[in-house]
Design a protein around this motif. Structure first.
Motif, PDB file in Angstrom:
ATOM      1  N   CYS A  12       0.838  -1.196   0.000  1.00  0.00           N
ATOM      2  CA  CYS A  12       0.000   0.000   0.000  1.00  0.00           C
ATOM      3  C   CYS A  12       0.879   1.254   0.000  1.00  0.00           C
ATOM      4  O   CYS A  12       1.836   1.345   0.774  1.00  0.00           O
ATOM      5  CB  CYS A  12      -0.897  -0.015   1.233  1.00  0.00           C
ATOM      6  SG  CYS A  12      -1.941   1.460   1.374  1.00  0.00           S
ATOM      7  N   HIS A  14       0.110   4.073   1.132  1.00  0.00           N
ATOM      8  CA  HIS A  14      -0.175   4.881   2.315  1.00  0.00           C
ATOM      9  C   HIS A  14       0.434   4.305   3.590  1.00  0.00           C
ATOM     10  O   HIS A  14       0.615   5.017   4.574  1.00  0.00           O
ATOM     11  CB  HIS A  14      -1.684   5.001   2.522  1.00  0.00           C
ATOM     12  CG  HIS A  14      -2.397   5.717   1.417  1.00  0.00           C
ATOM     13  ND1 HIS A  14      -2.106   7.014   1.058  1.00  0.00           N
ATOM     14  CD2 HIS A  14      -3.389   5.307   0.583  1.00  0.00           C
ATOM     15  CE1 HIS A  14      -2.890   7.382   0.060  1.00  0.00           C
ATOM     16  NE2 HIS A  14      -3.672   6.363  -0.250  1.00  0.00           N
ATOM     17  N   ARG A  27      -7.187  -4.135  -1.399  1.00  0.00           N
ATOM     18  CA  ARG A  27      -7.391  -3.471  -0.114  1.00  0.00           C
ATOM     19  C   ARG A  27      -6.346  -3.968   0.872  1.00  0.00           C
ATOM     20  O   ARG A  27      -6.071  -5.169   0.966  1.00  0.00           O
ATOM     21  CB  ARG A  27      -8.795  -3.750   0.428  1.00  0.00           C
ATOM     22  CG  ARG A  27      -9.130  -2.914   1.668  1.00  0.00           C
ATOM     23  CD  ARG A  27     -10.582  -3.035   2.038  1.00  0.00           C
ATOM     24  NE  ARG A  27     -10.882  -4.346   2.597  1.00  0.00           N
ATOM     25  CZ  ARG A  27     -12.119  -4.763   2.872  1.00  0.00           C
ATOM     26  NH1 ARG A  27     -13.157  -3.989   2.598  1.00  0.00           N
ATOM     27  NH2 ARG A  27     -12.322  -5.958   3.381  1.00  0.00           N
ATOM     28  N   ASN A  30      -5.221  -1.924   6.506  1.00  0.00           N
ATOM     29  CA  ASN A  30      -5.723  -0.674   7.074  1.00  0.00           C
ATOM     30  C   ASN A  30      -6.871  -0.089   6.251  1.00  0.00           C
ATOM     31  O   ASN A  30      -7.231   1.077   6.424  1.00  0.00           O
ATOM     32  CB  ASN A  30      -4.583   0.331   7.193  1.00  0.00           C
ATOM     33  CG  ASN A  30      -3.550  -0.098   8.215  1.00  0.00           C
ATOM     34  OD1 ASN A  30      -3.887  -0.476   9.334  1.00  0.00           O
ATOM     35  ND2 ASN A  30      -2.278  -0.078   7.826  1.00  0.00           N
ATOM     36  N   HIS A  32      -7.166   0.775   3.154  1.00  0.00           N
ATOM     37  CA  HIS A  32      -6.922   1.618   1.978  1.00  0.00           C
ATOM     38  C   HIS A  32      -7.250   0.775   0.754  1.00  0.00           C
ATOM     39  O   HIS A  32      -6.750  -0.349   0.609  1.00  0.00           O
ATOM     40  CB  HIS A  32      -5.469   2.088   1.931  1.00  0.00           C
ATOM     41  CG  HIS A  32      -5.083   2.918   3.115  1.00  0.00           C
ATOM     42  ND1 HIS A  32      -3.993   2.626   3.910  1.00  0.00           N
ATOM     43  CD2 HIS A  32      -5.640   4.049   3.637  1.00  0.00           C
ATOM     44  CE1 HIS A  32      -3.896   3.534   4.865  1.00  0.00           C
ATOM     45  NE2 HIS A  32      -4.880   4.401   4.724  1.00  0.00           N
ATOM     46  N   THR A  33      -8.070   1.312  -0.141  1.00  0.00           N
ATOM     47  CA  THR A  33      -8.627   0.518  -1.237  1.00  0.00           C
ATOM     48  C   THR A  33      -8.356   1.182  -2.579  1.00  0.00           C
ATOM     49  O   THR A  33      -8.501   2.411  -2.719  1.00  0.00           O
ATOM     50  CB  THR A  33     -10.147   0.342  -1.045  1.00  0.00           C
ATOM     51  OG1 THR A  33     -10.387  -0.254   0.248  1.00  0.00           O
ATOM     52  CG2 THR A  33     -10.735  -0.562  -2.120  1.00  0.00           C
ATOM     53  N   THR A  46      -2.288   8.621  -6.047  1.00  0.00           N
ATOM     54  CA  THR A  46      -3.358   9.351  -5.375  1.00  0.00           C
ATOM     55  C   THR A  46      -2.872  10.742  -5.006  1.00  0.00           C
ATOM     56  O   THR A  46      -1.705  10.942  -4.676  1.00  0.00           O
ATOM     57  CB  THR A  46      -3.798   8.646  -4.078  1.00  0.00           C
ATOM     58  OG1 THR A  46      -2.658   8.521  -3.220  1.00  0.00           O
ATOM     59  CG2 THR A  46      -4.376   7.270  -4.361  1.00  0.00           C
TER      60      THR A  46
END
Length: 283
Positions: A12, A14, A27, A30, A32-33, A46
């Motif tokens: 991820c 993030h 996903r 945590n 985040h998708t 993003t």
């Protein structure tokens, strides 16, 4: 995404968590998708992470047409042969700045159980890369930024006419992995610089390559590849349209200049193909 093994390569952007595949999306733990596009790629870009520039749909269309005509097939074969020598048959191959996935697909053909992941910031390129090979996946990312990829996961990293992020190349490679880099030489496409207005190769390109990699890699070998292509006006228009020249000259002007040439035009393809190995502590 074509396999759970490739899914385990991504992290991820993030947080450091891995992904699971849930109802057409990735996903992390945590929550985040990131949606998987209907074309098969996933964009992890993003907000502020969006790349400042990327190939346009027209540039990608020109690249797919030019490469599909076979003009750079000798380069693809060279990369495939080197990959067969450098990487295990079941390696994970990362292509930084993968474009349409053309070279990644050639390498995967040479490694019968390998899986590939192409990173690129261009949506039109990602659409092509996602279907370039049955054992490849594509993810949207700016390769100048730290990659959403696990440390030490790749046996081979490809970098073909693309930005060179030396620290990330070194981080994602296994200790015995290899980085395979292609750069154009000063002789590349020299016959078209004046008549068509193609931008010449920066004479300091090799110096910049060395500076980008010397802290993290040693050069194992450099192999020249040079041959003559015979290009029609349509080929030349496509070649110009897929290059940085397309950002400086209108398509109609490029086409008009190509059509004034007596074709087919003998044009030099000239590359340096180099193999780099990660530095070990103390080297």
């Amino acid at each position: 995404m074509p396999s759970d093994r490739l899914l385990s390569v991504l992290t991820c952007p993030h947080c450091p968590a891995g992904f699971e595949h849930i109802r057409g999306a990735l996903r992390c733990a945590n929550r985040h998708t990131f949606d998987i596009a209907r074309h098969g790629y996933v964009s992890l870009l993003t907000g502020h992470r969006r790349a400042p520039s990327a190939d346009s749909a027209d540039m990608v269309r020109c690249r797919a047409s030019f490469l599909g005509a076979g003009h750079y097939d000798p380069l693809a074969r060279t990369l495939a042969e080197l990959a067969g020598e450098l990487a295990a048959p079941d390696a994970t191959v990362l292509d930084a700045g993968a474009g349409t996935g053309h070279y990644l697909a050639a390498v995967l053909d040479a490694l019968p159980r390998a899986l590939g992941l192409g990173l690129d910031s261009s949506v039109p390129a990602l659409r092509a890369a996602a279907r370039a090979h049955a054992r490849a996946a594509a993810a949207g990312w700016d390769v100048w930024q730290p990659w959403p990829v696990r440390t030490g996961c790749a046996g081979l990293v490809l970098n073909v006419f693309a930005p060179r992020n030396g620290p990330e190349f070194a981080r994602v490679l296994t200790p015995d992995g290899a980085l395979l880099v292609v750069t154009p030489t000063a002789r590349h496409l020299r016959e078209l610089h004046g008549p068509v207005g193609l931008l010449a190769v920066d004479p300091r390109k090799e110096e910049r390559l060395r500076r980008a990699l010397e802290t993290h890699f040693r050069v194992e070998s450099t192999e020249p590849l040079e041959y003559t292509m015979r290009l029609t006006a349509e080929d030349i228009t496509g070649l110009a349209g897929m290059s940085p020249t397309a950002r400086h000259l209108p398509a109609a002007q490029l086409r008009a200049r190509a059509e004034r040439l007596r074709t087919p035009v003998p044009v030099t393809a000239s590359f340096a193909v180099s193999v780099h190995r990660p530095l070990r502590t103390g080297q």
